[in-house]
Design an enzyme around this catalytic site. Structure first.
Site, mmCIF file in Angstrom:
data_model
loop_
_atom_site.group_PDB
_atom_site.id
_atom_site.type_symbol
_atom_site.label_atom_id
_atom_site.label_comp_id
_atom_site.label_asym_id
_atom_site.label_seq_id
_atom_site.Cartn_x
_atom_site.Cartn_y
_atom_site.Cartn_z
ATOM 1 N N ARG A 186 9.505 1.856 -2.509
ATOM 2 C CA ARG A 186 9.245 0.411 -2.537
ATOM 3 C C ARG A 186 10.546 -0.363 -2.325
ATOM 4 O O ARG A 186 10.566 -1.384 -1.631
ATOM 5 C CB ARG A 186 8.600 0.065 -3.883
ATOM 6 C CG ARG A 186 7.946 -1.301 -3.946
ATOM 7 C CD ARG A 186 6.950 -1.377 -5.084
ATOM 8 N NE ARG A 186 5.755 -0.593 -4.787
ATOM 9 C CZ ARG A 186 5.399 0.501 -5.442
ATOM 10 N NH1 ARG A 186 6.135 0.957 -6.441
ATOM 11 N NH2 ARG A 186 4.307 1.149 -5.098
ATOM 12 N N ASP A 198 0.874 -1.168 0.000
ATOM 13 C CA ASP A 198 0.000 0.000 0.000
ATOM 14 C C ASP A 198 0.907 1.213 0.000
ATOM 15 O O ASP A 198 1.788 1.333 0.859
ATOM 16 C CB ASP A 198 -0.936 0.018 1.211
ATOM 17 C CG ASP A 198 -2.148 0.896 0.926
ATOM 18 O OD1 ASP A 198 -2.906 0.565 -0.005
ATOM 19 O OD2 ASP A 198 -2.330 1.915 1.612
#
Length: 203
Positions: free
Chosen positions: A189, A74
């Site tokens: 990420r 997320d």
């Protein structure tokens, strides 16, 4: 160090850009990676108001529904001039009756920032929270962030989402211009994934 307990990992995401990035990050570890969609699993509603909460929802639904370890992501863009918006609602800003339109979302974001009267540098950060969940209900959370500034007009056709209007601190290219291998070295990420690798994969 924990162990994955399986040589197959489910990616609990239907976002093609995220799937591509995470698959690239996992490639060196000899895992078979399959998307939740390939198992016919629908995306659950994301009802939490935090990255951690929504990541947990997606990972646990996939792990329980498929019976394999599942990794969810997320992530979103937090803009200082907008008090952290769009944040966990980043993808919602791109929603249209016919699907997500991030060109429209970037135009809307830039307009909202201009309405605040904020001056350069327009600070922002990308945040990523990964949740690795097992079928027994256990999980681990990994958070990563990268600081940067907003640029306009947007630049670059690489990446996805708001990448073309985000330039990381110390860089001259936006995530939309950057070679994917360079982005993978420094993205929010990649930071979160590095923590997962150290914790689970022992590298």
């Amino acid at each position: 160090m924990l162990t994955l307990g399986s040589d197959t990992l489910v990616l609990a995401s239907h976002n093609a850009g995220k799937l591509r990035e995470i698959a690239d990050l996992l490639a060196p570890f000899g895992l078979t990676v399959r998307s939740a969609a390939s198992f016919g699993l629908e995306e659950p509603a994301e009802t939490e108001d935090s990255f951690e909460g929504n990541a947990r929802i997606k990972a646990h639904v996939a792990a329980k529904g498929i019976g394999l370890p599942a990794l969810s992501d997320d992530s979103g863009l937090e803009v200082e001039a907008l008090d952290g918006a769009p944040g966990v609602y980043t993808a919602d800003w791109a929603e249209t009756p016919t699907g997500r339109d991030f060109d429209m979302a970037m135009e809307k974001l830039w307009q909202r920032v201009q309405e605040t009267g904020a001056a350069d540098p327009l600070r922002a950060r990308f945040v990523c929270v990964l949740c690795l969940a097992w079928p027994d209900g256990s999980d681990r959370i990994y958070r990563g962030a990268v600081e940067g500034v907003l640029v306009w007009p947007k630049r670059g056709a690489r990446g996805f989402g708001f990448d073309p209007m985000f330039q990381p601190v110390g860089e001259t290219e936006t995530f939309g211009e950057m070679d994917p291998s360079r982005k993978h070295e420094m993205s929010h990420r990649a930071v979160a994934f590095g923590k997962l690798v150290a914790d689970i994969l022992g590298r």
